[in-house]
Write a protein that holds these residues in place. Structure first.
Motif, mmCIF file in Angstrom:
data_model
loop_
_atom_site.group_PDB
_atom_site.id
_atom_site.type_symbol
_atom_site.label_atom_id
_atom_site.label_comp_id
_atom_site.label_asym_id
_atom_site.label_seq_id
_atom_site.Cartn_x
_atom_site.Cartn_y
_atom_site.Cartn_z
ATOM 1 N N LEU A 107 0.826 -1.206 0.000
ATOM 2 C CA LEU A 107 0.000 0.000 0.000
ATOM 3 C C LEU A 107 0.861 1.257 0.000
ATOM 4 O O LEU A 107 0.552 2.226 -0.699
ATOM 5 C CB LEU A 107 -0.932 -0.005 1.215
ATOM 6 C CG LEU A 107 -2.049 -1.049 1.210
ATOM 7 C CD1 LEU A 107 -2.851 -0.981 2.504
ATOM 8 C CD2 LEU A 107 -2.966 -0.858 0.008
ATOM 9 N N ARG A 108 1.940 1.255 0.800
ATOM 10 C CA ARG A 108 2.826 2.420 0.814
ATOM 11 C C ARG A 108 3.416 2.677 -0.565
ATOM 12 O O ARG A 108 3.560 3.833 -0.986
ATOM 13 C CB ARG A 108 3.957 2.213 1.836
ATOM 14 C CG ARG A 108 3.563 2.415 3.275
ATOM 15 C CD ARG A 108 4.785 2.608 4.158
ATOM 16 N NE ARG A 108 5.695 1.487 4.069
ATOM 17 C CZ ARG A 108 5.699 0.453 4.892
ATOM 18 N NH1 ARG A 108 4.795 0.392 5.860
ATOM 19 N NH2 ARG A 108 6.572 -0.523 4.763
ATOM 20 N N GLU A 109 3.771 1.603 -1.269
ATOM 21 C CA GLU A 109 4.370 1.772 -2.592
ATOM 22 C C GLU A 109 3.335 2.171 -3.637
ATOM 23 O O GLU A 109 3.692 2.769 -4.663
ATOM 24 C CB GLU A 109 5.055 0.468 -3.004
ATOM 25 C CG GLU A 109 6.261 0.110 -2.140
ATOM 26 C CD GLU A 109 6.845 -1.237 -2.486
ATOM 27 O OE1 GLU A 109 6.244 -1.931 -3.346
ATOM 28 O OE2 GLU A 109 7.893 -1.617 -1.912
ATOM 29 N N TRP A 111 0.473 4.108 -3.155
ATOM 30 C CA TRP A 111 -0.203 5.385 -3.011
ATOM 31 C C TRP A 111 0.398 6.522 -3.838
ATOM 32 O O TRP A 111 -0.362 7.338 -4.403
ATOM 33 C CB TRP A 111 -0.269 5.780 -1.538
ATOM 34 C CG TRP A 111 -1.446 5.206 -0.813
ATOM 35 C CD1 TRP A 111 -1.423 4.343 0.237
ATOM 36 C CD2 TRP A 111 -2.826 5.459 -1.093
ATOM 37 N NE1 TRP A 111 -2.700 4.018 0.625
ATOM 38 C CE2 TRP A 111 -3.582 4.686 -0.167
ATOM 39 C CE3 TRP A 111 -3.505 6.228 -2.031
ATOM 40 C CZ2 TRP A 111 -4.978 4.695 -0.154
ATOM 41 C CZ3 TRP A 111 -4.895 6.231 -2.023
ATOM 42 C CH2 TRP A 111 -5.615 5.478 -1.099
ATOM 43 N N PRO A 112 1.721 6.680 -3.940
ATOM 44 C CA PRO A 112 2.220 7.791 -4.769
ATOM 45 C C PRO A 112 1.736 7.740 -6.205
ATOM 46 O O PRO A 112 1.327 8.766 -6.772
ATOM 47 C CB PRO A 112 3.749 7.619 -4.682
ATOM 48 C CG PRO A 112 3.972 6.945 -3.374
ATOM 49 C CD PRO A 112 2.830 5.993 -3.221
ATOM 50 N N ASP A 113 1.754 6.555 -6.837
ATOM 51 C CA ASP A 113 1.249 6.443 -8.208
ATOM 52 C C ASP A 113 -0.250 6.717 -8.264
ATOM 53 O O ASP A 113 -0.745 7.328 -9.225
ATOM 54 C CB ASP A 113 1.533 5.043 -8.762
ATOM 55 C CG ASP A 113 3.016 4.808 -8.996
ATOM 56 O OD1 ASP A 113 3.748 5.801 -9.168
ATOM 57 O OD2 ASP A 113 3.441 3.635 -8.999
ATOM 58 N N ALA A 114 -0.967 6.252 -7.254
ATOM 59 C CA ALA A 114 -2.411 6.493 -7.230
ATOM 60 C C ALA A 114 -2.711 7.985 -7.152
ATOM 61 O O ALA A 114 -3.615 8.487 -7.833
ATOM 62 C CB ALA A 114 -3.038 5.749 -6.053
ATOM 63 N N ILE A 115 -1.945 8.709 -6.334
ATOM 64 C CA ILE A 115 -2.188 10.152 -6.202
ATOM 65 C C ILE A 115 -1.800 10.881 -7.480
ATOM 66 O O ILE A 115 -2.449 11.861 -7.871
ATOM 67 C CB ILE A 115 -1.424 10.685 -4.987
ATOM 68 C CG1 ILE A 115 -1.999 10.056 -3.708
ATOM 69 C CG2 ILE A 115 -1.521 12.201 -4.903
ATOM 70 C CD1 ILE A 115 -1.229 10.400 -2.463
#
Length: 287
Positions: A107-109, A111-115
């Motif tokens: 999940l940590r990895e 989230w940046p792409d999702a945002i």
């Protein structure tokens, strides 16, 4: 002690250990709901939907009993059966812990792409709720199932805040908590600051992820050494259990004491090495 002890002791002991480890036990009746809720969140963080703490305790007890019976049938030693029943019964907890850590890392990895996808969707003219719902199809794979349920909730009710609350509850992750609250705030602020807010959040999460990966790479050797040091004595004991003369030594009370002391020392050393190499875990202050 007769052989029936292997039927009763491992199931009871393992179930008790699991309940205590999960924070479910306790004499204070008022503490039960709080600790049971903590255990449910622990299961939710591992992505095990619909499971209850007592399900895990029952699985551990059954596995411990089965392992004890197998070793008892091979060695004819109650104490050896008990010695292998306890670590075997804790295996589901160990697997659940590993799954929980792996899911948190994924999940940590993600989230940046999702945002970044959210920012692109907003720039393309989508509203923030529709951009979040669109991640169910074009977002990172680990986030697609929970975001698909978010999209269903939002389209069914039209309430962005309530759908975000359910998403946060399902993910049960500190990073997800921060992202969800940032999205809520971005929704309220809106305007030209929305894209800037999302880009700032994405950059912050990437920097944090890079630092944490460096720390995890440095601590990996400690974890590997701790696991090898813990497993090796049990492998040696299992090999000894195939020799009748060695098994005879563990059928007496003295053999039981040796096994108990060895198990206690192995467990204490393992926990100490994990404590030395453990990174601080982020708490869910917004959960």
């Amino acid at each position: 002690m007769n052989d029936l002890a292997v039927l009763a002791i491992p199931a009871t002991a393992v179930a008790g250990v699991v309940l205590v480890a999960l924070g479910v036990g306790g004499a204070d009746g008022r503490a039960w709901p709080r600790r049971a809720g903590r255990a449910r969140r622990w299961l939710a963080q591992a992505g095990v939907r619909g499971a209850r703490p007592w399900h895990l305790a029952a699985l551990c007890g059954a596995l411990g009993t089965a392992a004890g019976l197998v070793v008892l049938a091979v060695s004819r030693s109650v104490w050896l059966g008990l010695a292998f029943a306890l670590p075997a019964g804790v295996l589901p907890v160990t697997a659940l812990r590993a799954r929980r850590l792996r899911r948190s890392r994924e999940l940590r990895e993600a989230w940046p792409d999702a945002i970044d996808n959210l920012a692109s969707g907003v720039r393309a003219g989508l509203s923030l709720p529709e951009a979040v719902a669109g991640l169910a199809e074009r977002g990172p794979p680990p986030l697609r199932p929970p975001l698909a349920r978010f999209a269903d909730d939002y389209h069914a009710t039209g309430r962005f805040g309530a759908a975000l609350d359910r998403l946060k509850e399902e993910l049960a992750d500190p990073t997800a908590d921060r992202v969800v609250e940032a999205l809520r705030l971005a929704r309220e602020v809106g305007g030209s600051e929305l894209g800037r807010t999302l880009r700032t959040l994405s950059g912050f999460l990437r920097d944090e992820l890079r630092v944490r990966k460096e720390l995890e790479a440095r601590q990996a050797w400690v974890l590997v050494a701790a696991r090898m040091a813990f497993v090796t004595p049990w492998v040696v004991l299992l090999l000894l259990a195939t020799r009748p003369e060695a098994v005879a030594a563990y059928r007496s009370g003295g053999g039981a004491v040796v096994l108990a002391v060895g198990a206690a020392m192995a467990t204490a050393g393992y926990r100490l090495m994990l404590a030395i190499g453990r990174l601080p875990s982020e708490e869910r202050v917004l959960g």
